[in-house]
Design a protein around this motif. Structure first.
Motif, PDB file in Angstrom:
ATOM      1  N   ASN A  42       0.821  -1.204   0.000  1.00  0.00           N
ATOM      2  CA  ASN A  42       0.000   0.000   0.000  1.00  0.00           C
ATOM      3  C   ASN A  42       0.859   1.260   0.000  1.00  0.00           C
ATOM      4  N   GLU A  43       0.216   2.369  -0.295  1.00  0.00           N
ATOM      5  CA  GLU A  43       0.911   3.644  -0.245  1.00  0.00           C
ATOM      6  C   GLU A  43       1.153   4.035   1.206  1.00  0.00           C
ATOM      7  N   SER A  44       2.222   4.763   1.444  1.00  0.00           N
ATOM      8  CA  SER A  44       2.517   5.282   2.780  1.00  0.00           C
ATOM      9  C   SER A  44       2.443   6.806   2.699  1.00  0.00           C
ATOM     10  N   PHE A  68       4.256  13.985   2.044  1.00  0.00           N
ATOM     11  CA  PHE A  68       4.949  12.866   1.412  1.00  0.00           C
ATOM     12  C   PHE A  68       3.985  11.705   1.223  1.00  0.00           C
ATOM     13  N   HIS A  69       4.112  11.009   0.093  1.00  0.00           N
ATOM     14  CA  HIS A  69       3.492   9.686  -0.023  1.00  0.00           C
ATOM     15  C   HIS A  69       4.280   8.856  -1.018  1.00  0.00           C
ATOM     16  N   SER A  70       3.995   7.551  -1.004  1.00  0.00           N
ATOM     17  CA  SER A  70       4.770   6.663  -1.875  1.00  0.00           C
ATOM     18  C   SER A  70       3.879   6.047  -2.945  1.00  0.00           C
ATOM     19  N   HIS A  71       4.512   5.701  -4.044  1.00  0.00           N
ATOM     20  CA  HIS A  71       3.858   4.971  -5.135  1.00  0.00           C
ATOM     21  C   HIS A  71       4.536   3.593  -5.213  1.00  0.00           C
ATOM     22  N   PRO A  72       3.873   2.561  -4.650  1.00  0.00           N
ATOM     23  CA  PRO A  72       4.517   1.247  -4.605  1.00  0.00           C
ATOM     24  C   PRO A  72       4.801   0.651  -5.989  1.00  0.00           C
ATOM     25  N   PRO A  82       2.625  12.775  -9.783  1.00  0.00           N
ATOM     26  CA  PRO A  82       1.282  12.861  -9.192  1.00  0.00           C
ATOM     27  C   PRO A  82       0.200  12.214 -10.070  1.00  0.00           C
ATOM     28  N   SER A  83      -0.660  11.419  -9.432  1.00  0.00           N
ATOM     29  CA  SER A  83      -1.799  10.838 -10.137  1.00  0.00           C
ATOM     30  C   SER A  83      -2.876  11.911 -10.272  1.00  0.00           C
ATOM     31  N   SER A  84      -3.948  11.601 -10.999  1.00  0.00           N
ATOM     32  CA  SER A  84      -5.002  12.605 -11.149  1.00  0.00           C
ATOM     33  C   SER A  84      -5.661  12.896  -9.803  1.00  0.00           C
ATOM     34  N   THR A  85      -5.740  11.883  -8.940  1.00  0.00           N
ATOM     35  CA  THR A  85      -6.277  12.114  -7.581  1.00  0.00           C
ATOM     36  C   THR A  85      -5.329  13.006  -6.790  1.00  0.00           C
ATOM     37  N   ASP A  86      -4.024  12.714  -6.895  1.00  0.00           N
ATOM     38  CA  ASP A  86      -3.045  13.559  -6.202  1.00  0.00           C
ATOM     39  C   ASP A  86      -3.230  15.017  -6.602  1.00  0.00           C
ATOM     40  N   ARG A  87      -3.411  15.228  -7.895  1.00  0.00           N
ATOM     41  CA  ARG A  87      -3.529  16.584  -8.411  1.00  0.00           C
ATOM     42  C   ARG A  87      -4.690  17.333  -7.750  1.00  0.00           C
TER      43      ARG A  87
HETATM   44 ZN   LIG Z   1       0.099   9.515  -5.554  1.00  0.00          ZN
END
Ligand SMILES: [Zn+2]
Length: 137
Positions: free
Chosen positions: A27-29, A85-89, A95-100
């Motif tokens: 999972n993402e952290s 901060f977050h990770s992309h496993p 950045p993803s569209s959600t991140d944006r």
């Molecule tokens: Zn992300």
């Protein structure tokens, strides 16, 4: 024309974040960075690890409790929240569209770690997603 900023982290901060990302895999952290900023840089002084409250390999959620604790803690230490901060496993550090969407409501630098590439990248959202330099001391 905006001034190109950079975000500065110590080797120790990087190790803490990388370990956090590895431990949370698949999972993402996520985490919040405390520090100081001026016109040229964001200087990280501490890393506040948070829980991904809705564990997912493609998303992260920092609970309101964690957010409140983080802001209280940063205030107590006379620091600012200078980054998220977050990770992309399983994907690259972009950045993803959600991140944006969340970057729009959290206009601080976003630091993303890619487990697959073992690299850190940082971005800030202005009219577009702007990459900023990650300097490791
Ligand atoms: Zn992300």
């Amino acid at each position: 024309m905006t001034l190109q900023k950079k975000i500065v982290l110590s080797k120790n901060h990087i190790d803490i974040l990388r370990n956090h990302a590895k431990q949370n895999k698949p999972n993402e952290s996520c985490a919040i960075l405390f520090g100081k900023s001026d016109s040229s840089q964001f200087l990280t002084s501490d890393v506040f690890l948070t829980k991904n409250s809705e564990p997912s390999p493609v998303n992260f959620t920092i609970s309101n409790d964690d957010l409140i604790r983080a802001y209280e803690e940063s205030e107590k230490r006379n620091l600012e929240v200078i980054g998220i901060f977050h990770s992309h496993p399983d994907s690259i550090a972009y950045p993803s569209s959600t991140d944006r969407q969340y970057m729009e409501v959290n206009p601080v630098p976003w630091i993303i770690y890619s487990n697959t590439k073992d690299e850190f990248r940082a971005y800030i959202l202005e009219s577009a997603i702007i990459p900023i330099d990650v300097t490791i001391l």
